[in-house]
Scaffold this motif. Structure first.
Motif, PDB file in Angstrom:
ATOM      1  N   SER A  61      -8.140  -1.524  -0.807  1.00  0.00           N
ATOM      2  CA  SER A  61      -8.530  -1.517   0.601  1.00  0.00           C
ATOM      3  C   SER A  61      -9.935  -0.932   0.654  1.00  0.00           C
ATOM      4  O   SER A  61     -10.153   0.207   0.227  1.00  0.00           O
ATOM      5  CB  SER A  61      -7.579  -0.652   1.434  1.00  0.00           C
ATOM      6  OG  SER A  61      -8.141  -0.379   2.719  1.00  0.00           O
ATOM      7  N   TYR A 100      -7.095  -5.999   2.900  1.00  0.00           N
ATOM      8  CA  TYR A 100      -6.569  -5.755   1.556  1.00  0.00           C
ATOM      9  C   TYR A 100      -6.789  -6.943   0.632  1.00  0.00           C
ATOM     10  O   TYR A 100      -6.705  -8.096   1.051  1.00  0.00           O
ATOM     11  CB  TYR A 100      -5.054  -5.508   1.602  1.00  0.00           C
ATOM     12  CG  TYR A 100      -4.621  -4.213   2.234  1.00  0.00           C
ATOM     13  CD1 TYR A 100      -4.576  -3.031   1.499  1.00  0.00           C
ATOM     14  CD2 TYR A 100      -4.228  -4.176   3.573  1.00  0.00           C
ATOM     15  CE1 TYR A 100      -4.154  -1.843   2.076  1.00  0.00           C
ATOM     16  CE2 TYR A 100      -3.804  -2.996   4.162  1.00  0.00           C
ATOM     17  CZ  TYR A 100      -3.764  -1.833   3.407  1.00  0.00           C
ATOM     18  OH  TYR A 100      -3.341  -0.664   3.975  1.00  0.00           O
ATOM     19  N   ASP A 122      -2.333   7.134   2.473  1.00  0.00           N
ATOM     20  CA  ASP A 122      -1.469   6.057   2.963  1.00  0.00           C
ATOM     21  C   ASP A 122      -1.996   5.452   4.254  1.00  0.00           C
ATOM     22  O   ASP A 122      -1.321   4.639   4.877  1.00  0.00           O
ATOM     23  CB  ASP A 122      -0.038   6.555   3.156  1.00  0.00           C
ATOM     24  CG  ASP A 122       0.073   7.621   4.242  1.00  0.00           C
ATOM     25  OD1 ASP A 122      -0.968   8.180   4.642  1.00  0.00           O
ATOM     26  OD2 ASP A 122       1.203   7.905   4.677  1.00  0.00           O
ATOM     27  N   THR A 136      -5.074  -7.891  -3.281  1.00  0.00           N
ATOM     28  CA  THR A 136      -4.183  -7.483  -4.361  1.00  0.00           C
ATOM     29  C   THR A 136      -4.083  -8.611  -5.383  1.00  0.00           C
ATOM     30  O   THR A 136      -4.279  -9.782  -5.047  1.00  0.00           O
ATOM     31  CB  THR A 136      -2.754  -7.124  -3.884  1.00  0.00           C
ATOM     32  OG1 THR A 136      -1.955  -8.305  -3.778  1.00  0.00           O
ATOM     33  CG2 THR A 136      -2.765  -6.389  -2.546  1.00  0.00           C
ATOM     34  N   HIS A 138       0.835  -1.200   0.000  1.00  0.00           N
ATOM     35  CA  HIS A 138       0.000   0.000   0.000  1.00  0.00           C
ATOM     36  C   HIS A 138       0.872   1.254   0.000  1.00  0.00           C
ATOM     37  O   HIS A 138       0.721   2.151  -0.842  1.00  0.00           O
ATOM     38  CB  HIS A 138      -0.914  -0.054   1.229  1.00  0.00           C
ATOM     39  CG  HIS A 138      -1.739   1.174   1.473  1.00  0.00           C
ATOM     40  ND1 HIS A 138      -2.649   1.232   2.495  1.00  0.00           N
ATOM     41  CD2 HIS A 138      -1.783   2.395   0.875  1.00  0.00           C
ATOM     42  CE1 HIS A 138      -3.226   2.423   2.493  1.00  0.00           C
ATOM     43  NE2 HIS A 138      -2.711   3.144   1.526  1.00  0.00           N
TER      44      HIS A 138
END
Length: 307
Positions: free
Chosen positions: A278, A293, A257, A295, A163
């Motif tokens: 997210s 999360y 962030d 990905t 991230h």
């Protein structure tokens, strides 16, 4: 690695081997998901079906097959699953680290085409080999819930570095570039995820051809977070391929962030799709506010070892 694969396989009798040994081109290889075990049945043999000795062989094999950082990703995901196993509803959902499966496709060797898959909730690794070299790690899904947690006295920050590496690219951009890179919205999930083999999203964001040298370096650093799942030598070769095509890669971002806030990143080029999402929400009651999360890494031109 091949020797460890053979030792793991031969630790099971012939009947048990039928559950996790498949032909190279078997359709079972595409049957993966990030859903919990309570909602999706996977091919292969699970950690929970193994003896202690077989589990030790499995993790020796996985450690030998992945880069140091890739193996760290895997163990972080399993630690997060162990954390979720303490939540209400864990039994119903199948949130247990024992609910991860290994399968082999083709015969492990230093010459022939073969591959293996390992995964469960929030993890799906598909690693392929040709002539003793990793040919592709596509598709590979890495996720976590929670992202920041403490388990058995150890502190974990799973996927958070991915991230922040993406956000670091965004922070190098000036205002006009940030407007170009704006992903527009945060989708409910990755777009090229499980069940979407062959799907190539419309390219969005800012072209790396318009980035400065430091910005391109930050972008390559973010990409490497996924590429380095494989051993260092293989990762270096793949990064050279990506860098040679970098002018055709686009970067898109939406979010900050901060962990557990809505974030979306997409890095996409001719042979690369990376997404990070997210959603800013959690399913496990004990993981509330601790991050969640999904990905994905894909090379749409070279998946499951097939061009």
């Amino acid at each position: 690695m091949v020797s460890l694969a053979q030792r793991l396989i031969t630790s099971f009798d012939a009947k048990a081997q039928q559950a996790f040994l498949f032909d190279w081109d078997a359709g079972e290889r595409t049957e993966w998901s990030n859903l919990p075990a309570g909602f999706f049945t996977r091919p292969g043999i699970s950690i929970g079906e193994m003896s202690d000795a077989q589990r030790a062989l499995l993790f020796d094999f996985l450690s030998a097959s992945l880069g140091e950082k890739g193996y760290g990703r895997l163990t972080d995901v399993l630690a997060a699953e162990a954390f979720l196993s303490q939540a209400p509803g864990a039994e119903r959902n199948g949130w247990f680290p024992e609910n991860y499966w290994i399968s082999f496709y083709g015969t492990p060797s230093g010459r022939d085409l073969w591959g293996w898959s390992f995964g469960g909730h929030h993890l799906a690794l598909n690693i392929s080999f040709n002539k003793g070299q990793i040919s592709t790690i596509s598709p590979s899904f890495v996720g976590t819930e929670p992202a920041i947690f403490r388990l058995d006295g150890a502190e974990y920050e799973a996927v958070v570095d991915m991230h922040r590496a993406g956000h670091a690219v965004y922070q190098t951009l000036d205002d006009d570039q940030k407007e170009q890179a704006d992903a527009g919205s945060v989708p409910g999930d990755v777009q090229a995820g499980p069940g979407d083999d062959g799907y190539i999203p419309h390219r969005i964001g800012m072209s790396a051809s318009e980035m400065s040298a430091p910005q391109r370096a930050a972008l390559l650093n973010a990409i490497q977070m996924w590429v380095e799942i494989q051993p260092e030598r293989n990762a270096a070769a793949r990064m050279q391929e990506i860098e040679a095509q970098l002018d055709q890669v686009h970067f898109a971002w939406r979010g900050t962030d901060e962990v557990n806030t809505p974030v979306y990143m997409r890095i996409q080029g001719p042979t690369l799709i990376i997404e990070l999402v997210s959603t800013g929400g959690n399913v496990g009651r004990n993981a509330r506010g601790l991050g969640h999360y999904h990905t994905i890494y894909r090379d749409p031109t070279y998946e499951y070892g097939r061009r």
